[in-house]
Design a protein around this motif. Structure first.
Motif, PDB file in Angstrom:
ATOM      1  N   ASP A 159     -38.991 -10.936 -42.617  1.00 23.27           N
ATOM      2  CA  ASP A 159     -38.067 -10.160 -42.213  1.00 23.27           C
ATOM      3  C   ASP A 159     -37.805  -9.820 -40.673  1.00 23.27           C
ATOM      4  N   ARG A 200     -37.355  -5.533 -40.620  1.00 20.96           N
ATOM      5  CA  ARG A 200     -38.403  -4.596 -40.148  1.00 20.96           C
ATOM      6  C   ARG A 200     -38.930  -5.260 -39.041  1.00 20.96           C
ATOM      7  N   GLU A 240     -28.963 -11.541 -41.020  1.00 17.06           N
ATOM      8  CA  GLU A 240     -29.675 -11.078 -42.002  1.00 17.06           C
ATOM      9  C   GLU A 240     -28.629  -9.688 -42.067  1.00 17.06           C
TER      10      GLU A 240
END
Length: 207
Positions: free
Chosen positions: A7, A10, A196
């Motif tokens: 991720d 994150r 992303e």
């Protein structure tokens, strides 16, 4: 068993919070040193542009001082002859130089293959913007502190008072925040984080 994808967003947010205080701490301690390249350039520019008004711009410890060609009497500008002190202003370069720790935090919190070289190029881009911001700060101080002595210099082009006010606001409120983000976005366009985020935005548009 399929391996989960990292991720990146994150990870980026965690690193931003982890790096924010150290980078801004370094900036706060070394802000005078970080401003020296811009101070040197702006001093040369202003003393050649307005030799009848500007004497010098230099760093004095943690302060940056803009000295004029006028003396000081009772806290107001007066003829230099007979005055005990030279009239000047203290300029807070931190108003514009906080773009450096802000950019550095975004840059090093983003996963990339080359950290140092791209960071140097980002700083090289930000320094001219810092210098322009410092020019606007100095012009604002000269305008408010000297009044007609500054605005009505014979044989010297002086920007309109409204233009000085607008450029000051842009240099203080917009450029130090927006410029680091724009440089970071451009340099990070091929990173996993940006890919992303763009994929997430595309998915939202298709819904």
């Amino acid at each position: 068993m399929q391996r989960s994808q990292p991720d990146h967003l994150r990870q980026f947010l965690i690193l931003v919070f982890a790096l924010l205080l150290p980078f801004f701490g370094i900036w706060w301690v070394a802000s005078a040193l970080l401003g020296l390249p811009a101070i040197g350039f702006v001093s040369t520019l202003l003393t050649n542009w307005m030799p009848g008004v500007v004497h010098s711009l230099y760093a004095d410890g943690s302060e940056t001082l803009l000295m004029t060609q006028f003396g000081e009497q009772g806290g107001r500008p007066a003829p230099l002859a007979g005055s005990e002190y030279r009239f000047g202003f203290s300029v807070d370069t931190r108003i514009i130089s906080y773009s450096l720790p802000f950019y550095s935090t975004l840059h090093f919190a983003t996963q990339r293959t080359n950290y140092f070289n791209t960071w140097v190029w980002g700083v090289v881009i930000l320094y001219p913007l810092m210098a322009l911001g410092l020019v606007s700060l100095c012009l604002k101080d000269l305008m408010t502190g000297l009044g007609t002595r500054f605005l009505e210099q014979p044989g010297v082009f002086v920007p309109d008072a409204n233009l000085i006010a607008i450029t000051y606001q842009v240099s203080v409120l917009i450029v130090p925040t927006l410029a680091p983000v724009m440089v970071w976005l451009w340099q990070s366009r091929d990173t996993p984080l940006l890919r992303e985020l763009l994929a997430g935005l595309s998915a939202l548009e298709q819904r």
